[in-house]
Design a protein around this motif. Structure first.
Motif, short mmCIF file in Angstrom:
data_model
loop_
_atom_site.label_atom_id
_atom_site.label_comp_id
_atom_site.label_asym_id
_atom_site.label_seq_id
_atom_site.Cartn_x
_atom_site.Cartn_y
_atom_site.Cartn_z
N GLY A 43 0.81 -1.21 0.00
CA GLY A 43 0.00 0.00 0.00
C GLY A 43 0.84 1.26 0.00
N GLN A 44 1.93 1.26 0.77
CA GLN A 44 2.80 2.42 0.81
C GLN A 44 3.49 2.63 -0.53
N ASP A 50 1.16 6.67 -6.86
CA ASP A 50 -0.06 7.35 -7.29
C ASP A 50 -0.24 8.74 -6.68
N ARG A 51 0.39 8.99 -5.55
CA ARG A 51 0.30 10.27 -4.84
C ARG A 51 -1.15 10.76 -4.69
N PRO A 52 -1.98 10.00 -3.99
CA PRO A 52 -3.38 10.42 -3.82
C PRO A 52 -3.47 11.66 -2.93
N TRP A 98 -5.69 5.41 4.97
CA TRP A 98 -4.91 4.19 5.17
C TRP A 98 -3.74 4.19 4.20
N HIS A 99 -2.60 3.76 4.66
CA HIS A 99 -1.42 3.60 3.80
C HIS A 99 -1.17 2.11 3.63
#
Length: 123
Positions: free
Chosen positions: A79-80, A86-88, A96-97
């Protein structure tokens, strides 16, 4: 046995049942190639069979908690990595990461942790 003692055990058993249901929903496997959490896994029976002793239920919770935390760590790394790519937009840093499975695994770990504390407090 006091009312609060029995209620605490019922709560621990319910948390165990909920964790087991979540493990089944996400088709949890402790590692790639391991059997999916189902009737083919001994901890499945210890967590869900109403006739299981609380000692066996506690043992299964401890074993599954360790496996869940290991897998949650892997999902967090994935996820990280995705987040860096993607840099949301997350102006408060509260998202959440981890992956969706990672978020579910952290909740399952919390259920198991609470169940373990409940069983241990009654021992």
């Amino acid at each position: 046995m006091t009312h609060s003692h029995e209620q605490n055990l019922r709560n621990a058993r319910e948390l165990t049942r909920l964790a087991a249901q979540w493990l089944r929903v996400i088709s949890f496997a402790a590692f790639p190639g391991a059997p999916v959490f189902s009737a083919s896994v001994c901890h499945y029976h210890a967590m869900l069979d109403p006739a299981t002793s609380d000692a066996d239920r506690l043992s299964a919770c401890r074993a599954m908690h360790e496996c869940v935390l290991r897998r949650a760590d892997v999902e967090d790394l994935e996820g990280q990595s995705k987040r860096l790519r993607d840099r949301p937009v997350d102006p408060y840093g509260a998202h959440w990461h981890t992956t969706s499975d990672g978020a579910a695994l952290w909740m399952i770990a919390h259920l198991l942790s609470c169940a373990i504390r409940g069983f241990e407090a009654q021992a």
